[in-house]
Scaffold this active site. Structure first.
Site, PDB file in Angstrom:
ATOM      1  N   GLU A  85      -7.874  -5.831   5.497  1.00  0.00           N
ATOM      2  CA  GLU A  85      -7.819  -5.510   4.066  1.00  0.00           C
ATOM      3  C   GLU A  85      -6.656  -6.225   3.383  1.00  0.00           C
ATOM      4  OE1 GLU A  85      -8.342  -1.500   5.650  1.00  0.00           O
ATOM      5  OE2 GLU A  85      -9.312  -1.004   3.747  1.00  0.00           O
TER       6      GLU A  85
ATOM      7  N   ARG B 112      -2.563  -2.274  -3.414  1.00  0.00           N
ATOM      8  CA  ARG B 112      -3.800  -1.530  -3.182  1.00  0.00           C
ATOM      9  C   ARG B 112      -3.771  -0.281  -4.066  1.00  0.00           C
ATOM     10  NH1 ARG B 112      -5.369   2.488   1.592  1.00  0.00           N
ATOM     11  NH2 ARG B 112      -7.491   2.852   0.909  1.00  0.00           N
TER      12      ARG B 112
ATOM     13  N   ARG C 220     -12.417  14.956   8.377  1.00  0.00           N
ATOM     14  CA  ARG C 220     -13.239  15.300   7.207  1.00  0.00           C
ATOM     15  C   ARG C 220     -14.677  15.558   7.638  1.00  0.00           C
ATOM     16  NH1 ARG C 220     -11.650  10.154   3.642  1.00  0.00           N
ATOM     17  NH2 ARG C 220      -9.827   9.873   4.939  1.00  0.00           N
TER      18      ARG C 220
ATOM     19  N   ASN D  88       0.875  -1.173   0.000  1.00  0.00           N
ATOM     20  CA  ASN D  88       0.000   0.000   0.000  1.00  0.00           C
ATOM     21  C   ASN D  88       0.912   1.223   0.000  1.00  0.00           C
ATOM     22  OD1 ASN D  88      -1.854   1.974   0.463  1.00  0.00           O
ATOM     23  ND2 ASN D  88      -2.699   1.087   2.333  1.00  0.00           N
TER      24      ASN D  88
ATOM     25  N   HIS E  48     -13.213   2.202   0.377  1.00  0.00           N
ATOM     26  CA  HIS E  48     -13.183   1.162   1.431  1.00  0.00           C
ATOM     27  C   HIS E  48     -13.800  -0.148   0.943  1.00  0.00           C
ATOM     28  CE1 HIS E  48     -13.258   4.484   4.757  1.00  0.00           C
ATOM     29  NE2 HIS E  48     -12.012   4.088   4.549  1.00  0.00           N
TER      30      HIS E  48
END
Ligand code: ADP
Length: 400
Positions: A381, A87, A237, A10, A176
Site C-alpha cells: 500500500e 493515508r 470483527r 499512516n 482497502h
C-alpha cells in the site's frame, strides 16, 4: 533525473507509521513506527536497510514525534522529499482519487469523520503536523474509500429509505481500496495484460479482510460497507450478521450499543469463533493439534470468503483471475486451498503443489491449467500511495 522520494504517513490515534519510498523501487529506503504517543512510553522504532533502531520519545505527541523523525530522514537521504503521501481512511463521497491537501480537502476529511470516528481525526493530526513541519513540500491525501467510488448505485445503496442516503450519507463505501488497486494492477502485469486491465476478484486478508470485484482498474463492488465491519469474517470483527442481532441482544440480554459494538468489532471473527486467537498462524497450529474451535473458525472464514467472492463475481462480465493478498492471503496455503474447495462453481481450480510450494512473500500463480488465474500477490500500500502522490504532482505540473 535521480528518482524522487516520497514520505508515506499512516497516522493512528496514538501512532505514526512511516516509510520513505524511492520512485520505482520495491523496498523502503527507511521505515518505522512511532507508537504510544502522548504517553510516557512513547517510542520511535525505525529500520534502515538491515539495521533496526529504537529510541524513547519522552511523552511526545504526533507533532513532536514528527519533529524527531524528519531530521532522521534528512540524515539518511541525499535529496529533499518530492511529496508527503498521507493515508486517509474515509473520504466519503468527496474523493474519487488522490488530492493535493488544502483547506478544502481538510474540511472534507473533517466532514467525513462521523463515518470513521477513530481514523479520520487521527489522519488529520498527522496531516497538520506534517504541514506545519514541511510547509514547502506538497502533501497528498490518498483515501481508502476513493477506489470504490466507481461502484454503481445498485452495488453501493442499502435498501433503506432514500433520506438516509441523501441526507446522512448512509451507503456502502468500501475500504482497502489502495491494496485492491495495487494487487489488481500487479495481476495485470503478471498475466501479460496492459497495465490495470483484466476482470479480477481480489481478497485482501489481514487483520481486517475484504473482497472486491475489479474490472479494468475500476472497483465494481466490494464486501465492506458503511464501515469496515461489513462482509467477511476478520480477526476480531464478525463481518455480516443479521442486522436484527442488535435488537435481539438488547432485548434478551439488556446490552447497550457500546457493548454490542465491542462484541462485533473486538470479540468476534476468528477470535470469537475459536475462543482462542485472532491470529491465523496460531489457529493453523491449533487446528493441527486438533483444537475444535480453531478448526471451526478456519472453516467458517474460508466458506464465508468463498461465498463473498462467488457473489461478487456477478459484477464482472468474465473472470480472468482471483488474487490473494494481505498477511493471511499471502502466507496461508491452507486458507487458499480451503477457500478454493468452495469455488469450483467459478471454474477456479487450485494446483495443490504450486500452492504449498510458493515461497512466502513472493508473487506467484497457483492455479491448474484451464482455470482462471489464481494469484498470490504481496500487497504494497505504501508503494501505491507513493506512486499516486507522484503521479498527481506530475499531472498538476503538466496542467499549470
Ligand atoms: P494487518 O491487517 O494488521 O496489516 P496483516 O496483513 O499483517 O495484518 O495480516 C495479519 C494476519 O496474517 C494474522 O492473522 C497472521 O496470523 C496472518 N499470517 C501472517 N503470516 C502467516 C503465516 N505464515 N501463515 C498463516 N497466517 C499468517
Amino acid at each position: 533525473m535521480s528518482s524522487r522520494l516520497v514520505l508515506v504517513i499512516n497516522c493512528g490515534s496514538s501512532s505514526i507509521k512511516f516509510a520513505v519510498r524511492e520512485e520505482d523501487t520495491s523496498q523502503p529506503l527507511l521505515s518505522g513506527l512511532a507508537e504510544r504517543l502522548g504517553t510516557p512510553q512513547a517510542t520511535l522504532e525505525w529500520r534502515l536497510g538491515d539495521h533496526k533502531h529504537e529510541e524513547p520519545l519522552g511523552e511526545a505527541d504526533h507533532t513532536q514525534a514528527m519533529a524527531r523523525l524528519l531530521p532522521l530522514i534528512g540524515e539518511h537521504t541525499s535529496q529533499p522529499l518530492a511529496a508527503v503521501g498521507h493515508r486517509v481512511v474515509h473520504g466519503g463521497e468527496h474523493f474519487t482519487g488522490a488530492r493535493l491537501i488544502d483547506d478544502e480537502v481538510i474540511a472534507a476529511i473533517d466532514a467525513s469523520a462521523p463515518l470513521a470516528p477513530l481514523h479520520n481525526p487521527a489522519n488529520l493530526t498527522g496531516i497538520r503536523a506534517a504541514m506545519e513541519l514541511l510547509p514547502d513540500v506538497q502533501q497528498v491525501a490518498i483515501f481508502d474509500t476513493a477506489f470504490h467510488q466507481s461502484m454503481p448505485a445498485h452495488a453501493y445503496r442499502y435498501a433503506l429509505p432514500d433520506d438516509l442516503y441523501a441526507v446522512h450519507g448512509v451507503r456502502r463505501y468500501g475500504f482497502h481500496g489502495t491494496s485492491h488497486q495495487y494487487v489488481t494492477n500487479q495481476a495485470s502485469l503478471l498475466t501479460g495484460r496492459q497495465f490495470g486491465h483484466g476482470a479480477w476478484l481480489s481478497a485482501h486478508l489481514g487483520n481486517g479482510c475484504s473482497s472486491c470485484a475489479v474490472l479494468d482498474g475500476k472497483s465494481l463492488d466490494t464486501s465492506m460497507g458503511l464501515t469496515p465491519l461489513e462482509g467477511l469474517v476478520m480477526g476480531t470483527r464478525s463481518g455480516d450478521v443479521d442486522p436484527n442481532l442488535h435488537a435481539h441482544l438488547a432485548r434478551t440480554l439488556g446490552w447497550d450499543l457500546p457493548r454490542i459494538e465491542q462484541l462485533l468489532n473486538r470479540e468476534s471473527g476468528l477470535l470469537g469463533l475459536s475462543g482462542l486467537s485472532n491470529d491465523m498462524r496460531q489457529l493453523e497450529q491449533a487446528r493441527e493439534d486438533g483444537h475444535h474451535g480453531a478448526h471451526l473458525a478456519i472453516e467458517v472464514f474460508c466458506y464465508r470468503l468463498a461465498r463473498s467472492l462467488a457473489g461478487l463475481a456477478v459484477a464482472l462480465p468474465r473472470l480472468d483471475g482471483l488474487i490473494f493478498t494481505g498477511g493471511i492471503g499471502e502466507n496461508s496455503a491452507l486458507v487458499r486451498a480451503l477457500t478454493l474447495r468452495h469455488l469450483a462453481i467459478l471454474g477456479l481450480h487450485i494446483d495443490p503443489d504450486a500452492n504449498s510450494r510458493l515461497p512466502r512473500g513472493q508473487a506467484g500463480a497457483v492455479h491448474r491449467s484451464g482455470s482462471p488465474a489464481i494469484l498470490v500477490i504481496p500487497t504494497d500500500e505504501e508503494r501505491q500511495i507513493a506512486d499516486e502522490s507522484l503521479s498527481l504532482i506530475d499531472q498538476l505540473r503538466n496542467q499549470s
